[in-house]
Design a protein around this motif. Sequence first.
Motif, PDB file in Angstrom:
ATOM      1  N   THR A  57       0.818  -1.050  -0.023  1.00 16.39           N
ATOM      2  CA  THR A  57      -0.186   0.001  -0.019  1.00 16.39           C
ATOM      3  C   THR A  57       0.953   1.184   0.009  1.00 16.39           C
ATOM      4  O   THR A  57       0.434   2.323  -0.526  1.00 16.39           O
ATOM      5  CB  THR A  57      -0.680  -0.091   1.265  1.00 16.39           C
ATOM      6  OG1 THR A  57      -1.702  -1.183   1.231  1.00 16.39           O
ATOM      7  CG2 THR A  57      -1.853   1.263   1.251  1.00 16.39           C
ATOM      8  N   ILE A  89       1.978   1.671  -3.543  1.00  9.43           N
ATOM      9  CA  ILE A  89       0.862   2.301  -4.494  1.00  9.43           C
ATOM     10  C   ILE A  89       0.572   3.839  -4.207  1.00  9.43           C
ATOM     11  O   ILE A  89       0.341   4.592  -5.135  1.00  9.43           O
ATOM     12  CB  ILE A  89      -0.309   1.346  -3.936  1.00  9.43           C
ATOM     13  CG1 ILE A  89      -0.064  -0.057  -4.492  1.00  9.43           C
ATOM     14  CG2 ILE A  89      -1.555   1.976  -4.721  1.00  9.43           C
ATOM     15  CD1 ILE A  89      -1.248  -1.010  -4.183  1.00  9.43           C
ATOM     16  N   ALA A 105      -3.618  -0.758  -7.349  1.00 11.15           N
ATOM     17  CA  ALA A 105      -2.476  -0.409  -8.001  1.00 11.15           C
ATOM     18  C   ALA A 105      -3.062   0.339  -9.167  1.00 11.15           C
ATOM     19  O   ALA A 105      -2.768   1.174  -9.674  1.00 11.15           O
ATOM     20  CB  ALA A 105      -1.596  -1.252  -8.099  1.00 11.15           C
ATOM     21  N   HIS A 155      -1.288   2.939 -11.634  1.00  9.12           N
ATOM     22  CA  HIS A 155      -0.070   2.549 -11.927  1.00  9.12           C
ATOM     23  C   HIS A 155      -0.127   1.115 -12.815  1.00  9.12           C
ATOM     24  O   HIS A 155      -1.123   0.594 -12.837  1.00  9.12           O
ATOM     25  CB  HIS A 155       0.447   1.756 -10.559  1.00  9.12           C
ATOM     26  CG  HIS A 155       0.897   2.773  -9.476  1.00  9.12           C
ATOM     27  ND1 HIS A 155       2.324   3.399  -9.622  1.00  9.12           N
ATOM     28  CD2 HIS A 155       0.325   3.359  -8.429  1.00  9.12           C
ATOM     29  CE1 HIS A 155       2.301   4.261  -8.389  1.00  9.12           C
ATOM     30  NE2 HIS A 155       1.329   4.041  -7.890  1.00  9.12           N
TER      31      HIS A 155
END
Length: 406
Positions: free
Chosen positions: A199, A202, A227, A232
Amino acid sequence: MTETADDLSTPLGQDKPRRKRRLRLPFTAMQLLAVLLGLFLVTFAGFAIFNKDPLGGEPMTRIAIREPKATEEKPAASGHGSEIKPDSKHETKEAPKQAAPGEQKTVTMIDGLTGARHDVVIGAGEASDKGEAASAPPVMAGIDPKLLEKSRYGMIPAVAGDLKSFNVYAADADRAKAAKMPVVAIVIGGLGVGAAKTTDAIMKLPPAVTLAFTPYGADPGKLAERARAQRHEIFLQIPMEPYDFPDNDPGPQTLLTSLSPDQNMDRLYWHLSRMQGYAGLANFMGARFIATEPAMQPIIREAAKRGLGFFDDGSSPRSIAPQATASASMPFGKGDIAIDAVPTPTEIDRALNKLESTARERGVAVGTASALPVSIDRVSAWTKTLGDRGILLVPLTTAMLKSKSS
């Protein structure tokens, strides 16, 4: 003559002192030691042959599971039929409930050599005892169902006409701008195991940083979905055999040079089903496997057939991935610098400066790092001023395409 003299010189009324006889054993000390050693060896051999513990004394938990009766409405209050016999190092716990059809269970797999623990979700993605395909987990948000194909473990990537995962799931980037200036891509690997560090990567890193997930963890699919929600780009890391295997074990279902192509393919499908929405594959460890052509070639051909790219982290100088991907007409990228090989702020900053220099010299540079807090902090700070120094941060897929065209 001497005895006669002694008798004559002995005072009257006194007996001649008798010589003490030494106690002699019927065997020597060496013979006794040999007998004791033989008895020990016979006892040890008998224990090894007739002992029924196949784990050789390794801590073991036994669980008795009772089939529920149709007339039963409540479980027995005393817990009969569900029992755990712990060893001296473990506390007693209730036996886990049997998973219902389509339900997932998390199993902790322990490497007997290193003690490393891996939480693996099984149940919905596993094949049934009858060899039929199990019900697949729900498709992640934002996933094109046309790019999925059902396997015995779940849904895996597929090609639909001109649509390929590498193109569909590549992160947005200004490729026209990237073609005119030096670019840098950063790949953070080892994600999916450990929700907290995943996390952090991310949320703290800019969207242009590519995140690579291992197939392990309680639910890597949910973290991968998060993500992608943060824009991402993601890659899936495939555990491959290192040179010091099994002393250094990447984890369950590792691709091995000692297995047949069909066996490795079956393991590959298991990894591919663990999550969705990735643009390509990357090696997780695997210095031996990635350098062994008979083992590596089938994996590359299969990944190319499924519309994926391949990223070589650059840790193996003998890797055959560049040649294999070229023959399969497959998008390919390779790591240039391991940013946190020495995980200190000073050394990470030095590696990032070297990455900039490489980008200016070649036009493209790719750095790799793990999700260590210090790595995330230093990369995050570095990317904020990268544009001011005339270098563009891009997703890995953009760097791969630029490398191919240059």
